[in-house]
Design a protein around this motif. Structure first.
Motif, PDB file in Angstrom:
ATOM      1  N   VAL B 153     -12.552  -5.513   7.943  1.00  0.00           N
ATOM      2  CA  VAL B 153     -11.473  -4.904   8.396  1.00  0.00           C
ATOM      3  C   VAL B 153     -12.155  -3.336   9.189  1.00  0.00           C
ATOM      4  CG1 VAL B 153      -9.834  -3.315   7.825  1.00  0.00           C
ATOM      5  CG2 VAL B 153      -9.804  -5.513   6.866  1.00  0.00           C
ATOM      6  N   CYS B 335       3.228   8.646   6.655  1.00  0.00           N
ATOM      7  CA  CYS B 335       2.401   7.637   6.358  1.00  0.00           C
ATOM      8  C   CYS B 335       1.037   8.286   6.509  1.00  0.00           C
ATOM      9  CB  CYS B 335       2.724   6.499   7.392  1.00  0.00           C
ATOM     10  SG  CYS B 335       1.536   5.334   7.007  1.00  0.00           S
ATOM     11  N   PHE B 371      -1.660   4.095   8.956  1.00  0.00           N
ATOM     12  CA  PHE B 371      -1.174   2.849   9.557  1.00  0.00           C
ATOM     13  C   PHE B 371      -2.717   1.962   9.465  1.00  0.00           C
ATOM     14  CE2 PHE B 371       3.096   3.317   9.830  1.00  0.00           C
ATOM     15  CZ  PHE B 371       3.424   4.584  10.526  1.00  0.00           C
ATOM     16  N   LYS B 372      -3.735   2.610   9.414  1.00  0.00           N
ATOM     17  CA  LYS B 372      -4.714   1.555   9.561  1.00  0.00           C
ATOM     18  C   LYS B 372      -5.108   0.908   8.254  1.00  0.00           C
ATOM     19  CE  LYS B 372      -7.263   5.392  12.095  1.00  0.00           C
ATOM     20  NZ  LYS B 372      -8.435   6.338  11.979  1.00  0.00           N
ATOM     21  N   GLU B 373      -4.303   1.407   7.218  1.00  0.00           N
ATOM     22  CA  GLU B 373      -4.599   0.765   5.902  1.00  0.00           C
ATOM     23  C   GLU B 373      -3.429  -0.456   5.782  1.00  0.00           C
ATOM     24  OE1 GLU B 373      -6.172   2.401   3.159  1.00  0.00           O
ATOM     25  OE2 GLU B 373      -7.462   3.377   4.644  1.00  0.00           O
ATOM     26  N   LEU B 374      -2.335  -0.331   6.624  1.00  0.00           N
ATOM     27  CA  LEU B 374      -1.367  -1.442   6.339  1.00  0.00           C
ATOM     28  C   LEU B 374      -1.303  -2.554   7.518  1.00  0.00           C
ATOM     29  CD1 LEU B 374       1.425   1.277   5.917  1.00  0.00           C
ATOM     30  CD2 LEU B 374       0.213   0.015   4.219  1.00  0.00           C
ATOM     31  N   GLY B 375      -0.635  -3.502   7.348  1.00  0.00           N
ATOM     32  CA  GLY B 375      -0.665  -4.689   8.178  1.00  0.00           C
ATOM     33  C   GLY B 375      -1.891  -5.498   8.140  1.00  0.00           C
ATOM     34  N   ALA B 376      -2.240  -6.652   8.612  1.00  0.00           N
ATOM     35  CA  ALA B 376      -2.973  -7.604   8.479  1.00  0.00           C
ATOM     36  C   ALA B 376      -4.172  -7.663   9.840  1.00  0.00           C
ATOM     37  CB  ALA B 376      -2.583  -8.894   8.046  1.00  0.00           C
ATOM     38  N   GLY B 377      -5.386  -8.272   9.521  1.00  0.00           N
ATOM     39  CA  GLY B 377      -6.218  -8.358  10.872  1.00  0.00           C
ATOM     40  C   GLY B 377      -7.423  -9.283  10.340  1.00  0.00           C
TER      41      GLY B 377
END
Lengths: 402, 402
Positions: B153, B335, B371-377
């Motif tokens: 990540v 956030c 926001f860098k911690e949320l979501g998927a990659g």
């Protein structure tokens, strides 16, 4: 007290500040008394509220104060990819990471000033997050209507602000109309994508750009377009500044759509006044998930904006979007979401077509940060679930109405 | 031409603008000729460069223009959690999502003006991203030194800007010193966490806050602290404004650390001048991954800043951080990353201790977006890999030096 609402197409005027659409079918926007405005009238505040004299509400509250005032920078590294002289207006640098905050900053306080009920919206993306965040900052209940099959990632992004999330099984596109009806029947104000107060908030992006360039003006603006709200706001801003005598040579508006779902591009190419809603068979998947509304509620107004400014609408493929996204980062240092990268991809197309020149000063408006797409998150999220048919009743129950 | 460098502790002065540390061991910062500065001298630019007269470089380039000018808003929703009157300076609203952009905006142009070599940094987080982005915008090569076991990540976040990423097997904390040596031996300038030009950039956050409050001042600022660079910058800013006669009553500086790795808190509690580096046994895991440097290179200067302003250093647990992160979102609409949430958790602690009053105006500085911690990659990332021992040779090879 709100100014009156006006229809861009038929000219009809309404005093009821809660209306959203004209009897003729087109979306409404707030009138502005801009004739006497000069740049010296701007307030000393840093963000979008410096343009308070041109906005339909007084002194906002809460998170609204943080919206606007985004960086506008010359980005020479992107000139090559774009084929012109590039400036970037980084709309991702907002509290919830997208230009939607300009709209919520005006619309949420506007709604909360009008009554004690909840606010809400119909969105599974940036608008949902933005509305929920602004409502949270005011301690006001927020209801977000999402598709039944919304992904866990999207839920996590919205849920962090604590709204009530309602998954709706059925035709998600039809919820725009449902939401307006529910707003009239229940103690909730759904702030849809082209809510007139949102459009007023979006104007401020245009004001900031033009004030920075004054007494000159950029040759063009380029932005991704879905529902047509942001384009409508930029056009409203152009018309305000023209009325004030502050913009003799308005920028051309270039709207960019995803080739997977591009009703506005098709209408532009066909010379049509309004887009024809796309059927499910006519739309496909796209990485630009923030755009692609097959039935854009402000599509006709966006087309009018383009024609009025001598601009154009183009569609770009996912491959072009990915390439542009990488150029934004590697050549510009900007992390933008795929839909936002479409702005650069669109300008590249227009340069190839000869509609944009080497020495044109073009402002790209990346609408949202790419950080929401990077990183990992696996949180479980509690939601309400209901069918479209049962929505009114469920909502009434959630809102404590018999 | 750069101003001279000065040591905060022994007063030594250096003309060589490439030095980072004093012979006495402490970090250096640029002198400022602030005595004659007034708020009227600020440039008309919107971001941090409005304070160009107080910065050590002239007219920056590229992404640097986008740094600073972040929102400062009254956030009443957070008063309850904090126990005081809260303002939020949202440093996450930056091109790369963190306050680090203020530092890179000064340091990267400063380095590129001095020579044609690469720039680089030692970081697996926000500083890596920021440095890479700013270098990318100038078309300048960038080398980032990361721990060998860096997560996919983190790699994705850094790699998007196209730097050369070097995984280093060995004592990662020792790379600070290695980087300074390599900068002297090779055509690369590693911009470490307390590079003097970075510190100059950080001052601008203090300038923006104080200009907004002028002629008053906030009672206190609260921020997470790791290496001590941001605290040093804020203190440098306070001293500039004092010299200019623009800040009679400076805000108290409250620094917040993660209980899992808090050398500065321990030194503060013990009345020590410098932190003692923590051994691996003395540190633990934390969700606040952006902070927790066990051997902070500007720790002594951060302590001096706290004592000079009558502030304090406190540590907070991961539970307190999580709770504060949720309050930031649910009550404030912000956030923020976990390390940033520590600012609120720390003020809550200080309120309980009676060091912060109900009517104190306290500015929280969330340092990075959540926001860098949320979501998927799940992207794969190409990297260079080397041992620490082989690093000089590998780097020489990568840089095309024999």
């Amino acid at each position: 007290m709100s100014p009156a609402l006006r229809c861009h197409r038929c000219g009809e005027r309404y005093e009821d500040a809660t209306r959203v659409r004209c009897g003729c079918g087109e979306p409404l926007w707030f009138e502005t008394d801009a004739a006497a405005f000069t740049w010296a009238d701007r307030r000393s505040h840093e963000g979008m509220w410096r343009y308070e004299p041109l906005l339909p509400i007084d002194g906002p509250d809460g998170l609204a104060w943080a919206a606007g005032g985004t960086p506008l920078v010359r980005s020479e590294g992107l000139d090559d990819a774009a084929g012109c002289r590039v400036c970037v207006k980084d709309e991702g640098e907002h509290p919830t990471g997208a230009y939607k905050d300009r709209g919520s900053a005006a619309a949420v306080p506007h709604a909360t000033a009008a009554g004690d009920g909840a606010v809400g919206t119909v969105s599974y993306g940036n608008m949902a997050m933005s509305t929920a965040a602004h409502a949270a900052s005011l301690g006001r209940e927020c209801v977000v209507l999402v598709p039944d099959d919304i992904s866990p990632v999207r839920l996590e992004l919205i849920d962090q602000y604590g709204p009530t999330i309602v998954r709706v099984d059925g035709d998600y596109g039809a919820l725009y109309g449902d939401a307006l009806e529910l707003s009239a029947a229940l103690p909730v104000r759904f702030l849809v994508s082209d809510d007139p107060a949102r459009i007023s908030g979006y104007k401020t992006a245009l004001f900031e750009i033009c004030e920075a360039f004054a007494p000159d003006a950029p040759d063009a603006l380029a932005l991704p377009t879905s529902s047509g709200g942001f384009a409508s706001g930029l056009w409203r801003g152009i018309r305000d500044l023209e009325a004030a005598g502050l913009l003799d040579d308005p920028p051309r508006l270039y709207l960019v759509q995803t080739a997977a779902s591009d009703p506005i591009t098709r209408a532009f190419d066909a010379g049509a006044v309004d887009p024809t809603p796309l059927s499910p068979e006519e739309t496909g998947e796209t990485i630009a998930h923030s755009i692609g509304n097959p039935d854009p509620p402000s599509g006709g107004r966006a087309l009018a904006a383009v024609r009025d400014t001598g601009g154009a609408v183009v569609s770009v493929t996912d491959d072009e979007i990915r390439a542009a996204q990488r150029r934004f980062a590697v050549d510009g240092g900007f992390c933008v979401e795929p839909a936002s990268a479409a702005s650069l991809a669109g300008v590249a197309r227009l340069s190839e077509r000869g509609e944009v020149d080497d020495d044109d000063a073009v402002v790209l408006l990346p609408t949202g940060t790419g950080f929401k797409e990077l990183g990992a998150g696996d949180a479980s999220v509690a939601t309400e679930r209901t069918s479209r048919a049962a929505l009114p009743e469920r909502l009434a129950s959630l809102l404590g109405v018999s």
